[in-house]
Design a protein around this motif. Sequence first.
Motif, PDB file in Angstrom:
ATOM      1  N   TYR A  45      48.730 -30.833  44.056  1.00 35.79           N
ATOM      2  CA  TYR A  45      47.835 -30.401  44.787  1.00 35.79           C
ATOM      3  C   TYR A  45      46.939 -29.662  43.625  1.00 35.79           C
ATOM      4  O   TYR A  45      46.874 -29.771  42.500  1.00 35.79           O
ATOM      5  CB  TYR A  45      48.297 -29.119  45.671  1.00 35.79           C
ATOM      6  N   ASP A  46      45.727 -29.404  44.265  1.00 34.91           N
ATOM      7  CA  ASP A  46      44.413 -28.968  43.547  1.00 34.91           C
ATOM      8  C   ASP A  46      44.637 -27.435  42.987  1.00 34.91           C
ATOM      9  O   ASP A  46      44.339 -26.679  43.666  1.00 34.91           O
ATOM     10  CB  ASP A  46      43.512 -29.116  44.592  1.00 34.91           C
TER      11      ASP A  46
ATOM     12  N   ASN B 240      43.010 -26.196  40.525  1.00 33.85           N
ATOM     13  CA  ASN B 240      41.959 -25.437  40.334  1.00 33.85           C
ATOM     14  C   ASN B 240      41.305 -24.733  41.523  1.00 33.85           C
ATOM     15  O   ASN B 240      40.756 -23.754  41.323  1.00 33.85           O
ATOM     16  CB  ASN B 240      40.992 -26.337  39.588  1.00 33.85           C
ATOM     17  N   SER B 241      41.363 -25.329  42.596  1.00 36.65           N
ATOM     18  CA  SER B 241      40.949 -25.173  43.889  1.00 36.65           C
ATOM     19  C   SER B 241      41.823 -23.819  44.241  1.00 36.65           C
ATOM     20  O   SER B 241      41.328 -22.612  44.675  1.00 36.65           O
ATOM     21  CB  SER B 241      41.000 -26.158  44.964  1.00 36.65           C
ATOM     22  N   GLU B 242      43.038 -23.886  44.180  1.00 38.64           N
ATOM     23  CA  GLU B 242      43.832 -22.455  44.368  1.00 38.64           C
ATOM     24  C   GLU B 242      43.540 -21.324  43.462  1.00 38.64           C
ATOM     25  O   GLU B 242      43.548 -20.252  43.971  1.00 38.64           O
ATOM     26  CB  GLU B 242      45.319 -22.872  44.075  1.00 38.64           C
TER      27      GLU B 242
ATOM     28  N   GLU C  10      40.451 -20.990  42.090  1.00 37.83           N
ATOM     29  CA  GLU C  10      39.153 -20.489  42.441  1.00 37.83           C
ATOM     30  C   GLU C  10      39.523 -19.702  43.610  1.00 37.83           C
ATOM     31  O   GLU C  10      38.746 -18.544  43.870  1.00 37.83           O
ATOM     32  CB  GLU C  10      38.367 -21.609  42.771  1.00 37.83           C
ATOM     33  N   LEU C  11      40.348 -19.824  44.687  1.00 37.76           N
ATOM     34  CA  LEU C  11      40.306 -18.944  45.975  1.00 37.76           C
ATOM     35  C   LEU C  11      40.984 -17.498  45.258  1.00 37.76           C
ATOM     36  O   LEU C  11      40.645 -16.719  45.743  1.00 37.76           O
ATOM     37  CB  LEU C  11      41.396 -19.712  46.830  1.00 37.76           C
TER      38      LEU C  11
ATOM     39  N   LYS D 180      38.089 -15.546  44.043  1.00 39.54           N
ATOM     40  CA  LYS D 180      37.056 -15.200  44.963  1.00 39.54           C
ATOM     41  C   LYS D 180      37.645 -14.256  45.903  1.00 39.54           C
ATOM     42  O   LYS D 180      36.858 -13.149  46.346  1.00 39.54           O
ATOM     43  CB  LYS D 180      36.867 -16.467  45.990  1.00 39.54           C
TER      44      LYS D 180
ATOM     45  N   THR E 110      47.102 -23.812  49.324  1.00 35.24           N
ATOM     46  CA  THR E 110      46.706 -25.029  48.843  1.00 35.24           C
ATOM     47  C   THR E 110      48.072 -26.065  48.591  1.00 35.24           C
ATOM     48  O   THR E 110      48.177 -27.194  49.054  1.00 35.24           O
ATOM     49  CB  THR E 110      45.977 -24.955  47.441  1.00 35.24           C
TER      50      THR E 110
END
Length: 280
Positions: A222-223, A225-227, A229-230, A233, A15
Motif C-alpha cells: 500500500y502507499d 507515503n500517502s498514509e 502524509e495523512l 495533515k 490506507t
Amino acid sequence: MKKIALIADVHGNYTALKAVLADAKQREVDDYLVLGDIVNRGPAPEKCLHALQEKHPLAWVIGNHEQVYQSLLQQKFQDYTANEKAILAIVTSGYDRCYLKHHEFNWLANLPLCQEVTIEKLKLRIFHATPTSCRGHLTVPTADQANFDELLANSNAQIAVYGHTHQTLLRQTSDGRLIINPGSIGLAVSGQARLVAGQAKYAILTISEQKLLDLQFLSIAYDVNSEIELAEKRKLPFERLYAFLLQTGVFTYTKNNVHKENLTHNYLEQARELIEKNGW
C-alpha cells in the motif's frame, strides 16, 4: 463453501485497510472476522471503523486498544503520570475521540472479549490475545506450547484465530487443532523487518463442510507515503514513531521512544487535560 477474511490490528491505518478490502473483494471473500485493535495510533480511526462496519462482519472482538476506551469511560486512569505507555494511550485515545462519535467510541469499548462461530459446520474461537484477556505476551510466536494449548482449552472449536502480536503465525495445539494469526494490517512488525515493511498482512480461510480447504497468508502493498502524509495533515500524536514503523517494519513504541516523545511534546500535560475534562 465460504471464504473468510481475517482482519486484525488495523490501528487507524485506513490506507492499508483500503488496500486489503480491495484485495479481499477481488478474491471474492464472503465474510469477515475482526480480531480487534482496529483503532488507535493511526490517523483515521473513524474511516477504519466505518469501512469494516459496512462489511457487516460475522464476528468482532475487542482489542487492548479498544479496551483503553473502556478504561477511560470507566475513569480507571487514576495513577498514570509515571507510566509512559499510559500517557501514550490516553493521548492517542483523545485523538481518536476527536474523530469518533460518542456512540462509536462506546460501541468499540464494549465489544466482546471472545466469540465462537460456526462456519460450514467448522467451529472457530475468536479473540484478540487470549480468550480471557486482550493484552499480554502469552501468544507471541515463540511462546511455550502450553500457552497455545490453553487457547482452546474448555472449547470444542477446531480453530483459534487471534491478533495482537502483529506477526503472522500458524501453530497447532498438542491435540492437532489449529492456531492462526493473520498478522497486522496497519502496523506489521518483525524481527526480520524487511519481510513486513510497507505491507498490510491479512489471511483468508476457505471452509467447506467442516473442512479447512485452504489458508492463505497475504501481504498487500500500500502507499505508505500517502498514509504518512495523512498522519502529518491530521497532526497525529506520536507521528514520528508511526511513520518510522510503517517505513521500516521495526517496532517503535518502546518505553524509551515513547518517553522521549512525551518529553518533546509535553504529552503528559495533554493527558492530564484529557483526564480532567473526561469528555469521552
